[in-house]
Motif scaffolding. Structure first.
Motif, PDB file in Angstrom:
ATOM      1  N   PHE A 269     -49.753 -26.425 -28.695  1.00  0.00           N
ATOM      2  CA  PHE A 269     -50.135 -25.031 -28.901  1.00  0.00           C
ATOM      3  C   PHE A 269     -51.617 -24.897 -29.237  1.00  0.00           C
ATOM      4  O   PHE A 269     -52.201 -23.828 -29.035  1.00  0.00           O
ATOM      5  CB  PHE A 269     -49.285 -24.409 -30.019  1.00  0.00           C
ATOM      6  N   GLY A 270     -52.232 -25.942 -29.709  1.00  0.00           N
ATOM      7  CA  GLY A 270     -53.655 -25.873 -30.034  1.00  0.00           C
ATOM      8  C   GLY A 270     -54.534 -25.759 -28.809  1.00  0.00           C
ATOM      9  O   GLY A 270     -55.694 -25.354 -28.916  1.00  0.00           O
ATOM     10  N   LYS A 271     -54.022 -26.119 -27.638  1.00  0.00           N
ATOM     11  CA  LYS A 271     -54.816 -26.075 -26.418  1.00  0.00           C
ATOM     12  C   LYS A 271     -54.506 -24.873 -25.540  1.00  0.00           C
ATOM     13  O   LYS A 271     -54.979 -24.783 -24.408  1.00  0.00           O
ATOM     14  CB  LYS A 271     -54.595 -27.370 -25.611  1.00  0.00           C
ATOM     15  N   ILE A 272     -53.708 -23.959 -26.042  1.00  0.00           N
ATOM     16  CA  ILE A 272     -53.341 -22.784 -25.253  1.00  0.00           C
ATOM     17  C   ILE A 272     -54.512 -21.809 -25.196  1.00  0.00           C
ATOM     18  O   ILE A 272     -55.123 -21.493 -26.217  1.00  0.00           O
ATOM     19  CB  ILE A 272     -52.093 -22.094 -25.839  1.00  0.00           C
ATOM     20  N   ASP A 273     -54.825 -21.331 -23.978  1.00  0.00           N
ATOM     21  CA  ASP A 273     -55.894 -20.351 -23.766  1.00  0.00           C
ATOM     22  C   ASP A 273     -55.346 -18.960 -24.096  1.00  0.00           C
ATOM     23  O   ASP A 273     -54.650 -18.345 -23.295  1.00  0.00           O
ATOM     24  CB  ASP A 273     -56.365 -20.415 -22.305  1.00  0.00           C
ATOM     25  N   LEU A 274     -55.673 -18.466 -25.292  1.00  0.00           N
ATOM     26  CA  LEU A 274     -55.119 -17.184 -25.735  1.00  0.00           C
ATOM     27  C   LEU A 274     -55.613 -16.023 -24.877  1.00  0.00           C
ATOM     28  O   LEU A 274     -54.894 -15.040 -24.673  1.00  0.00           O
ATOM     29  CB  LEU A 274     -55.477 -16.936 -27.198  1.00  0.00           C
ATOM     30  N   SER A 275     -56.843 -16.122 -24.356  1.00  0.00           N
ATOM     31  CA  SER A 275     -57.364 -15.061 -23.497  1.00  0.00           C
ATOM     32  C   SER A 275     -56.543 -14.956 -22.215  1.00  0.00           C
ATOM     33  O   SER A 275     -56.162 -13.869 -21.784  1.00  0.00           O
ATOM     34  CB  SER A 275     -58.832 -15.336 -23.156  1.00  0.00           C
ATOM     35  N   ARG A 276     -56.242 -16.115 -21.633  1.00  0.00           N
ATOM     36  CA  ARG A 276     -55.421 -16.125 -20.419  1.00  0.00           C
ATOM     37  C   ARG A 276     -54.025 -15.605 -20.708  1.00  0.00           C
ATOM     38  O   ARG A 276     -53.452 -14.837 -19.931  1.00  0.00           O
ATOM     39  CB  ARG A 276     -55.344 -17.539 -19.852  1.00  0.00           C
ATOM     40  N   GLU A 277     -53.481 -16.036 -21.837  1.00  0.00           N
ATOM     41  CA  GLU A 277     -52.129 -15.605 -22.182  1.00  0.00           C
ATOM     42  C   GLU A 277     -52.081 -14.101 -22.455  1.00  0.00           C
ATOM     43  O   GLU A 277     -51.079 -13.442 -22.163  1.00  0.00           O
ATOM     44  CB  GLU A 277     -51.631 -16.378 -23.411  1.00  0.00           C
ATOM     45  N   ALA A 278     -53.161 -13.549 -22.978  1.00  0.00           N
ATOM     46  CA  ALA A 278     -53.207 -12.099 -23.192  1.00  0.00           C
ATOM     47  C   ALA A 278     -53.187 -11.368 -21.854  1.00  0.00           C
ATOM     48  O   ALA A 278     -52.506 -10.345 -21.694  1.00  0.00           O
ATOM     49  CB  ALA A 278     -54.457 -11.731 -23.982  1.00  0.00           C
ATOM     50  N   LYS A 279     -53.931 -11.891 -20.871  1.00  0.00           N
ATOM     51  CA  LYS A 279     -53.920 -11.298 -19.533  1.00  0.00           C
ATOM     52  C   LYS A 279     -52.545 -11.431 -18.896  1.00  0.00           C
ATOM     53  O   LYS A 279     -52.069 -10.521 -18.215  1.00  0.00           O
ATOM     54  CB  LYS A 279     -54.975 -11.973 -18.653  1.00  0.00           C
ATOM     55  N   LEU A 280     -51.911 -12.580 -19.122  1.00  0.00           N
ATOM     56  CA  LEU A 280     -50.571 -12.794 -18.595  1.00  0.00           C
ATOM     57  C   LEU A 280     -49.589 -11.823 -19.216  1.00  0.00           C
ATOM     58  O   LEU A 280     -48.724 -11.252 -18.537  1.00  0.00           O
ATOM     59  CB  LEU A 280     -50.144 -14.237 -18.856  1.00  0.00           C
ATOM     60  N   SER A 281     -49.725 -11.609 -20.507  1.00  0.00           N
ATOM     61  CA  SER A 281     -48.849 -10.657 -21.193  1.00  0.00           C
ATOM     62  C   SER A 281     -49.052  -9.247 -20.654  1.00  0.00           C
ATOM     63  O   SER A 281     -48.095  -8.493 -20.453  1.00  0.00           O
ATOM     64  CB  SER A 281     -49.129 -10.694 -22.698  1.00  0.00           C
ATOM     65  N   GLN A 282     -50.326  -8.905 -20.390  1.00  0.00           N
ATOM     66  CA  GLN A 282     -50.613  -7.583 -19.832  1.00  0.00           C
ATOM     67  C   GLN A 282     -50.010  -7.451 -18.437  1.00  0.00           C
ATOM     68  O   GLN A 282     -49.469  -6.394 -18.077  1.00  0.00           O
ATOM     69  CB  GLN A 282     -52.124  -7.358 -19.768  1.00  0.00           C
ATOM     70  N   MET A 283     -50.096  -8.524 -17.632  1.00  0.00           N
ATOM     71  CA  MET A 283     -49.520  -8.492 -16.295  1.00  0.00           C
ATOM     72  C   MET A 283     -48.012  -8.287 -16.362  1.00  0.00           C
ATOM     73  O   MET A 283     -47.440  -7.513 -15.584  1.00  0.00           O
ATOM     74  CB  MET A 283     -49.837  -9.794 -15.543  1.00  0.00           C
ATOM     75  N   ARG A 284     -47.366  -8.955 -17.298  1.00  0.00           N
ATOM     76  CA  ARG A 284     -45.922  -8.799 -17.435  1.00  0.00           C
ATOM     77  C   ARG A 284     -45.560  -7.387 -17.879  1.00  0.00           C
ATOM     78  O   ARG A 284     -44.562  -6.815 -17.431  1.00  0.00           O
ATOM     79  CB  ARG A 284     -45.382  -9.827 -18.424  1.00  0.00           C
ATOM     80  N   ALA A 285     -46.389  -6.812 -18.761  1.00  0.00           N
ATOM     81  CA  ALA A 285     -46.138  -5.435 -19.200  1.00  0.00           C
ATOM     82  C   ALA A 285     -46.287  -4.468 -18.025  1.00  0.00           C
ATOM     83  O   ALA A 285     -45.489  -3.532 -17.860  1.00  0.00           O
ATOM     84  CB  ALA A 285     -47.098  -5.057 -20.322  1.00  0.00           C
ATOM     85  N   GLU A 286     -47.325  -4.699 -17.186  1.00  0.00           N
ATOM     86  CA  GLU A 286     -47.510  -3.863 -16.002  1.00  0.00           C
ATOM     87  C   GLU A 286     -46.355  -4.047 -15.024  1.00  0.00           C
ATOM     88  O   GLU A 286     -45.912  -3.103 -14.370  1.00  0.00           O
ATOM     89  CB  GLU A 286     -48.830  -4.231 -15.316  1.00  0.00           C
ATOM     90  N   SER A 287     -45.856  -5.278 -14.941  1.00  0.00           N
ATOM     91  CA  SER A 287     -44.710  -5.551 -14.073  1.00  0.00           C
ATOM     92  C   SER A 287     -43.480  -4.764 -14.516  1.00  0.00           C
ATOM     93  O   SER A 287     -42.740  -4.230 -13.690  1.00  0.00           O
ATOM     94  CB  SER A 287     -44.412  -7.053 -14.072  1.00  0.00           C
ATOM     95  N   GLU A 288     -43.284  -4.688 -15.821  1.00  0.00           N
ATOM     96  CA  GLU A 288     -42.155  -3.898 -16.339  1.00  0.00           C
ATOM     97  C   GLU A 288     -42.361  -2.414 -16.058  1.00  0.00           C
ATOM     98  O   GLU A 288     -41.399  -1.691 -15.770  1.00  0.00           O
ATOM     99  CB  GLU A 288     -42.025  -4.124 -17.852  1.00  0.00           C
ATOM    100  N   ARG A 289     -43.609  -1.970 -16.097  1.00  0.00           N
ATOM    101  CA  ARG A 289     -43.897  -0.549 -15.853  1.00  0.00           C
ATOM    102  C   ARG A 289     -43.501  -0.125 -14.446  1.00  0.00           C
ATOM    103  O   ARG A 289     -43.015   1.002 -14.242  1.00  0.00           O
ATOM    104  CB  ARG A 289     -45.395  -0.279 -16.068  1.00  0.00           C
ATOM    105  N   VAL A 290     -43.703  -1.000 -13.464  1.00  0.00           N
ATOM    106  CA  VAL A 290     -43.417  -0.630 -12.068  1.00  0.00           C
ATOM    107  C   VAL A 290     -42.034  -1.086 -11.612  1.00  0.00           C
ATOM    108  O   VAL A 290     -41.697  -0.941 -10.437  1.00  0.00           O
ATOM    109  CB  VAL A 290     -44.496  -1.198 -11.123  1.00  0.00           C
ATOM    110  N   ASP A 291     -41.252  -1.630 -12.522  1.00  0.00           N
ATOM    111  CA  ASP A 291     -39.911  -2.092 -12.163  1.00  0.00           C
ATOM    112  C   ASP A 291     -39.094  -0.927 -11.613  1.00  0.00           C
ATOM    113  O   ASP A 291     -38.956   0.110 -12.262  1.00  0.00           O
ATOM    114  CB  ASP A 291     -39.220  -2.693 -13.385  1.00  0.00           C
ATOM    115  N   GLY A 292     -38.561  -1.091 -10.429  1.00  0.00           N
ATOM    116  CA  GLY A 292     -37.720  -0.063  -9.825  1.00  0.00           C
ATOM    117  C   GLY A 292     -38.483   1.087  -9.204  1.00  0.00           C
ATOM    118  O   GLY A 292     -37.867   2.048  -8.721  1.00  0.00           O
TER     119      GLY A 292
END
Length: 728
Positions: free
Chosen positions: A181-204
């Motif tokens: 966990f010490g090597k996780i890129d938090l900036s990338r993971e934040a973008k990934l989280s945003q992408m997943r949130a956007e994915s949920e927004r357009v679901d269906g």
């Protein structure tokens, strides 16, 4: 705080998916929560001393514990249900060994330390002790989401009196995942989280409609509003996207079939719906396209797929960007057979082909309706996956081939049965898409021979174009070095990198740049550089100081409000109005200019908004000088590109009129250079920096006198630009 989930993972099925879930939970915990691995730290002496102020009179009585908790919760201003927490703490004191006072103080210190930060979530990975399990239950009762990943190693869980509030997740695997966990890129993971949130927004959001073989062409030509209302829904601009996805394989009566295809394609000329026509096999991504996508990590296939999806960005279209990201993840997961190279190759094709269909041509966000992908001819497996991809991204998709040899592949590669497939009885080689109705076959032999020669010379990708073959253009501003400008300057449009044609539209790679400063302070070389760039089609303007009284003051722009709605110009109404100063021009020129006015308003290049933007673009765009319009009439988009060279050695910035009309020049296809020896602000007053490139030299010179330049042929600056910018 409202009650949140308490999830306990003792197993999992897919290691890649579970790894992604843990990293996502870790990112959320680091942003607004708590992360524990193995044991919680014991309370310090200072922490115990601070907690003593809120000690209950009894460690076993829930009511006494509640009174102590209430005093701390009130002091810390933490809103939660103290009664539930006190009940759980009383259970813990009773169940966690003989030293009840110690248990009470440890739990109270943990609450004060961790609940006081008001976390949104807690991620605990490891074999929690009974005391820690009770603490997690107390945090959950306070409204905190809890994720406990124990892999079934928390033997004390069976002793937990309040375990009935915990949802247990099982799986076929229970081996602990090793994650640094010490090597996780938090900036990338934040973008990934945003992408997943956007994915949920357009679901269906995208809904595939059913059609018939007889009615598919008529259905596809219907606009989005008609489809939604016809299905009993309520139409909203950002609502449901109903699409058709259908294939017509084989043919019946050849004459009827030919005329049907010709009529269908020609129908788009009068619609606000874009046709993206694909007839030749789609070429694999080249090295530059693959390089432009960037590299994706291959530590796991799931991580690689997520990284590939995050590369997608359809500028100006947030919804279809989210749909494309979501769909790419879904399709690549469906096509994943364990070979990462195969998955990566599919991703490169899907993303590259998506960009080719949406960037090299006028894209749907500039249109008011659902664009149509029409693929004609023999098809490959990868191209079938691409059509499925585009349908799920919110495009209408039509596949047509008279060759029934394609039928089995289309059926076999129809992921999820998304494409409706209609088979007609007869079969023949696909050949080319019909270009004219059958009645054209009765033309004279000479006429037919001339048309065949015309098609052979000027059709397809021959690189040879008839004079004024294309009625409209789209500019593609080149990103160049300063030195490259001189190399590209006198190249015809058709020889520049990025030049493409599609239907009636030609994409012109042009230059729009500001040169700030003077290289090495050498004015002689500076003026010579400008002199070398003068061509017979150059308009040269030397900026003069703005008049003391701004000529734009007092202009009433309200008359233009009737000609647009929701940012869209009503071109037919404008064309028929008395404000149309271009009514004497051929329709093709008028249509092109109105098209460019809309593009200028929608591009985001001009730093205005709403009514101010629309009215200003219409007013200044409808007042171009006749001499400038003559330049437009003789501008053949595939050949010599007109030039605008602007020298600004004064302190005044550009006016709104100047900025809007310069942006129009760029969008029509002009090469535009703004020489600014002072490096002062000019274009930036009303033009976004995204619209042009800036090349900054090493020295700035002031109070320079601009020499007189001679255009190599008849002067062309006495009309529109002379009036617009002042004579020189």
């Amino acid at each position: 705080m409202a009650q949140q989930e308490f999830l306990r993972y003792v197993g999992y099925d897919n290691p890649d998916n579970f790894r992604s879930l843990l990293i996502e939970q870790f990112t959320a915990a680091k942003k607004n929560g708590l992360f524990f691995k193995e044991r919680l730290p014991m309370a310090t002496t200072d922490e115990i001393a601070a907690a003593s102020a809120y000690t209950a009179s009894s460690f076993e009585n829930a009511e006494d514990i509640k009174r102590g908790l209430d005093s701390w919760l009130h002091a810390a201003n933490v809103p939660c249900d103290s009664e539930k927490i006190a009940e759980i703490m009383a259970m813990a004191v009773a169940d966690c060994g003989a030293n009840k006072k110690n248990t009470y103080f440890v739990l109270l210190c943990w609450l004060i330390k961790y609940l006081g930060t008001r976390p949104g979530s807690v991620l605990y990975i490891g074999a929690a002790t009974l005391r820690e399990l009770y603490f997690l239950c107390m945090m959950n009762a306070a409204g905190v989401k809890i994720t406990l990943v124990s892999y079934g190693l928390d033997a004390d869980f069976s002793k937990l009196a309040c375990k009935d509030v915990i949802t247990v997740k099982n799986g076929s695997n229970s081996a602990p995942l090793q994650i640094d966990f010490g090597k996780i890129d938090l900036s990338r993971e934040a973008k990934l989280s945003q992408m997943r949130a956007e994915s949920e927004r357009v679901d269906g959001l995208v809904k595939r409609l059913s059609t018939t073989a007889a009615g598919m062409f008529e259905d596809i030509l219907k606009d989005r509003r008609s489809r939604v209302i016809g299905g009993g829904g309520v139409f909203t601009e950002d609502g449901e996207i109903p699409v058709y996805c259908a294939a017509l394989i084989g043919y019946d009566e050849e004459d009827v079939y030919t005329n049907m295809l010709v009529k269908f394609k020609e129908s788009f000329a009068g619609l606000k719906k874009q046709l993206i026509f694909i007839e030749k096999p789609m070429e694999n991504p080249n090295a530059d396209e693959v390089k432009a996508l960037g590299s994706a990590p291959r530590t796991s296939t799931a991580e690689m797929i997520d990284a590939l999806a995050m590369m997608i960005n359809l500028s100006g279209d947030r919804t279809r960007t989210a749909l494309a990201q979501r769909t790419l993840r879904e399709i690549l997961s469906e096509l994943n057979t364990g070979n990462q190279t195969v998955v990566l190759n599919y991703a490169n094709k899907l993303i590259t082909w998506l960009y080719r269909c949406t960037q090299a041509r006028k894209y749907s966000v500039k249109y008011e309706d659902i664009p149509v992908i029409l693929y004609y001819g023999d098809i490959s497996q990868s191209e079938m996956y691409f059509l499925n991809f585009m349908s799920r991204c919110g495009f209408d998709v039509v596949y047509i081939s008279p060759n029934k040899a394609n039928f089995d592949l289309v059926v076999d590669k129809n992921i999820g049965g998304r494409m409706q497939i209609f088979e007609l009885p007869q079969s023949k080689n696909s050949g080319e898409y019909p270009k004219s109705a059958v009645k054209m076959k009765v033309a004279t032999v000479a006429y037919s021979a001339e048309r065949d020669l015309d098609t052979m010379l000027y059709g397809g990708d021959t690189g040879i174009y008839r004079s004024f073959q294309f009625p409209n253009s789209q500019s593609l501003t080149l990103k160049t070095t300063f030195e490259e400008i001189a190399i590209l300057w006198k190249q015809e449009a058709r020889f520049r990198q990025g030049f493409t044609t599609a239907g009636n539209l030609v994409s012109i790679p042009n230059i729009f740049a500001k040169i700030s400063g003077v290289e090495n302070g050498n004015l002689g070389n500076y003026w010579e550089d400008i002199r070398q760039k003068l061509t017979p089609e150059t308009i040269l303007v030397v900026k003069k100081p703005n008049p003391k009284s701004d000529g734009q003051t007092g202009i009433d722009l309200s008359a233009y409000r009737q000609f647009y709605r929701n940012g869209k110009i009503d071109t037919e109404k404008l064309k028929a109005s008395t404000l149309n100063k271009y009514s004497y021009l051929p329709d093709r020129i008028q249509d092109m200019l109105f098209y460019k006015l809309q593009e200028a308003a929608s591009s985001g290049y001009i730093k205005l908004s709403d009514d101010n933007l629309m009215c200003s673009v219409l007013h200044f765009g409808m007042n171009l000088d006749k001499n400038f319009l003559k330049i437009i009439q003789r501008f053949d988009f595939t050949r010599t590109i007109p030039k605008l060279i602007y020298i600004d050695a004064v302190e005044d910035t550009f006016s709104l009129e100047e900025c809007i009309q310069i942006v129009l020049c760029n969008l029509i296809g002009f090469d535009v250079l703004v020489y600014t020896p002072t490096g002062y602000k000019n274009l930036e007053t009303f033009v976004s920096s995204d619209a042009f490139e800036e090349h900054i030299m090493d020295q700035f010179l002031y109070n320079t006198e601009v020499p007189k330049f001679k255009i190599p042929s008849e002067p062309k600056n006495s009309g529109f630009f002379g009036k617009l910018f002042g004579k020189h």
